[in-house]
Design a protein around this motif. Structure first.
Motif, PDB file in Angstrom:
ATOM      1  N   HIS A 123      58.239 129.560  66.516  1.00  0.00           N
ATOM      2  CA  HIS A 123      58.874 128.858  67.647  1.00  0.00           C
ATOM      3  C   HIS A 123      60.087 129.416  67.816  1.00  0.00           C
ATOM      4  CE1 HIS A 123      60.053 124.840  69.441  1.00  0.00           C
ATOM      5  NE2 HIS A 123      61.098 125.457  68.932  1.00  0.00           N
ATOM      6  N   CYS A 162      62.775 128.102  71.519  1.00  0.00           N
ATOM      7  CA  CYS A 162      62.944 127.627  72.641  1.00  0.00           C
ATOM      8  C   CYS A 162      63.607 128.531  73.485  1.00  0.00           C
ATOM      9  CB  CYS A 162      63.846 126.517  72.648  1.00  0.00           C
ATOM     10  SG  CYS A 162      62.944 125.008  71.678  1.00  0.00           S
ATOM     11  N   GLN A 164      55.322 130.120  70.054  1.00  0.00           N
ATOM     12  CA  GLN A 164      55.557 128.870  70.313  1.00  0.00           C
ATOM     13  C   GLN A 164      56.814 128.517  71.446  1.00  0.00           C
ATOM     14  OE1 GLN A 164      56.818 124.984  68.412  1.00  0.00           O
ATOM     15  NE2 GLN A 164      54.371 125.170  67.958  1.00  0.00           N
ATOM     16  N   LEU A 165      56.525 128.056  72.626  1.00  0.00           N
ATOM     17  CA  LEU A 165      57.334 127.494  73.491  1.00  0.00           C
ATOM     18  C   LEU A 165      58.352 128.231  74.049  1.00  0.00           C
ATOM     19  CD1 LEU A 165      57.395 124.392  74.347  1.00  0.00           C
ATOM     20  CD2 LEU A 165      59.254 124.345  72.906  1.00  0.00           C
ATOM     21  N   GLU A 201      60.273 129.847  77.256  1.00  0.00           N
ATOM     22  CA  GLU A 201      60.165 129.205  78.634  1.00  0.00           C
ATOM     23  C   GLU A 201      59.356 129.987  79.620  1.00  0.00           C
ATOM     24  OE1 GLU A 201      63.941 128.849  81.328  1.00  0.00           O
ATOM     25  OE2 GLU A 201      64.224 127.451  79.532  1.00  0.00           O
ATOM     26  N   THR A 232      51.558 129.010  72.483  1.00  0.00           N
ATOM     27  CA  THR A 232      51.839 127.699  72.264  1.00  0.00           C
ATOM     28  C   THR A 232      52.668 126.912  73.279  1.00  0.00           C
ATOM     29  OG1 THR A 232      51.056 127.496  69.893  1.00  0.00           O
ATOM     30  CG2 THR A 232      52.024 125.232  70.959  1.00  0.00           C
ATOM     31  N   GLY A 233      52.199 126.294  74.196  1.00  0.00           N
ATOM     32  CA  GLY A 233      53.284 125.992  75.342  1.00  0.00           C
ATOM     33  C   GLY A 233      52.746 125.902  76.665  1.00  0.00           C
ATOM     34  N   ARG A 288      58.981 122.974  81.301  1.00  0.00           N
ATOM     35  CA  ARG A 288      59.840 121.633  81.032  1.00  0.00           C
ATOM     36  C   ARG A 288      60.969 121.458  82.038  1.00  0.00           C
ATOM     37  NH1 ARG A 288      61.792 123.029  75.709  1.00  0.00           N
ATOM     38  NH2 ARG A 288      61.286 125.288  76.252  1.00  0.00           N
ATOM     39  N   TRP A 310      50.954 122.835  75.224  1.00  0.00           N
ATOM     40  CA  TRP A 310      52.063 121.968  74.639  1.00  0.00           C
ATOM     41  C   TRP A 310      52.837 121.585  75.625  1.00  0.00           C
ATOM     42  CZ3 TRP A 310      56.731 122.791  70.724  1.00  0.00           C
ATOM     43  CH2 TRP A 310      57.259 121.772  70.336  1.00  0.00           C
ATOM     44  N   GLY A 363      55.845 120.570  74.984  1.00  0.00           N
ATOM     45  CA  GLY A 363      57.261 120.564  74.415  1.00  0.00           C
ATOM     46  C   GLY A 363      57.651 119.394  73.867  1.00  0.00           C
TER      47      GLY A 363
END
Length: 327
Positions: free
Chosen positions: A207, A209, A228-229, A231, A250-251, A255, A289, A291
């Motif tokens: 993960h 961000c 994961q995630l 942007e 994953t994502g 967002r 996901w 988020g």
């Protein structure tokens, strides 16, 4: 396919029957020690004080667990994994899990990068990376040693399909570190953690961000099976086009896009879900996901409901369309 089989097909870079969803299709395990606090001082094992907010917990503003990076040896009190109640944790997990869902163990959400940041604050920790890299690398190595040991116990007692590990090395504007700094201070230890995850027969999910930019390839080179995630942006899309299903995400949901804007309409939110799936999931290798849409307001709750419903409707039939049949 069961939800577990479907999820793992995507997690391994394949094309599932339907778009899997994190965390809805998952049984999630986290060792107890991450949430344990000293009953007198309220700090965790790294002497960090936490305060609750709408999204969970954040380090207490103004609190410093240590002033200098060299103090970590005296301040940090790593729990002894051999003394943890793995039997009890395993029993509770077995009693609560859905046998049709994928099993994911959360090894850590703060790790070799974020733990020092949470202890010292962003300014001092990033200055220490530049001014005292050897000390920061020694601390990162010690954290990795601890996580590698914990991973072994997770494998013995929990038998997860996927082990989640994470550190937020990036913000919306890009990585916090130069590529050379990442490779020197952190990459070898991330690889050791991923190697430990693979040694227990699990996939490694990392993960991070933010706008990961060059870090995506570094994470893959460290042994991450799933990212994961990161942007959604032009760089991620370019990486996805070049790397194909080697880059499992994953994502996918933006967002910062129109679907997440305050009081976005239902159709705008639903369209944002379809865009995410069309952009990053057309060949599989996508676990959707959002988020974790933040907040408890009516607006946030509406978004959550619309997103999940659209994933079920659109993502549930996505690979049944002509030209998208699972391979």
């Amino acid at each position: 396919m069961t939800a577990r089989e479907n999820y793992l097909t995507a997690a391994r870079g394949g094309k599932p029957e339907r778009v899997p969803v994190f965390p809805g299709d998952c049984n999630v395990f986290m060792p107890d020690f991450w949430m344990e606090r000293d009953p007198v001082t309220g700090v965790d094992f790294c002497n960090i004080k936490w305060v609750k907010n709408d999204v969970g917990e954040m380090p207490m503003p103004g609190w410093k667990a240590m002033e200098e990076p060299s103090q970590w040896r005296d301040v940090v009190k790593f729990p002894d994994p051999s003394q943890m109640d793995w039997e009890g944790m395993s029993r509770r997990f077995e009693e609560s899990k859905d046998p049709d869902k994928v099993n994911i163990a959360m090894l850590n959400t703060n790790g070799i990068f974020l733990i020092p940041v949470n202890m010292m604050g962003w300014e001092d920790a990033l200055c220490a990376v530049c001014e005292e890299p050897e000390e920061m690398e020694a601390f990162a190595s010690a954290i990795a040693d601890f996580l590698v040991e914990v991973a072994g116990y997770i494998g013995k007692w929990i038998h997860p399909d996927i082990v989640f590990t994470g550190d937020d090395f990036a913000a919306a504007g890009g990585p916090f570190l130069a590529k050379e700094v990442f490779r020197t201070l952190y990459k070898p230890h991330l690889k050791r953690i991923n190697d430990a995850i693979h040694s227990i027969g699990a996939l490694a999910e990392f993960h991070c961000c933010g706008n990961c930019q060059f870090l995506i390839r570094e994470f893959l080179d460290c042994g991450a099976d799933i990212c994961q995630l990161p942007e959604p942006n032009d760089q991620l899309l370019a990486d996805k086009r070049e790397l194909g299903n080697r880059l499992v995400l994953t994502g996918g949901w933006d967002r910062h896009g129109p679907g997440c804007a305050p009081f976005a309409s239902e159709e705008t939110v639903r369209e944002s879900v379809r865009t995410a799936i069309d952009t990053y999931g057309k060949d599989g290798a996508l676990i959707f996901w959002d988020g974790g849409i933040c907040g408890t307001s009516e607006d946030s709750q509406n978004k959550i409901r619309w997103v999940l419903d659209e994933v079920e409707k659109y993502g549930g039939n996505y690979y049944k369309s002509p030209g998208r049949q699972p391979g």
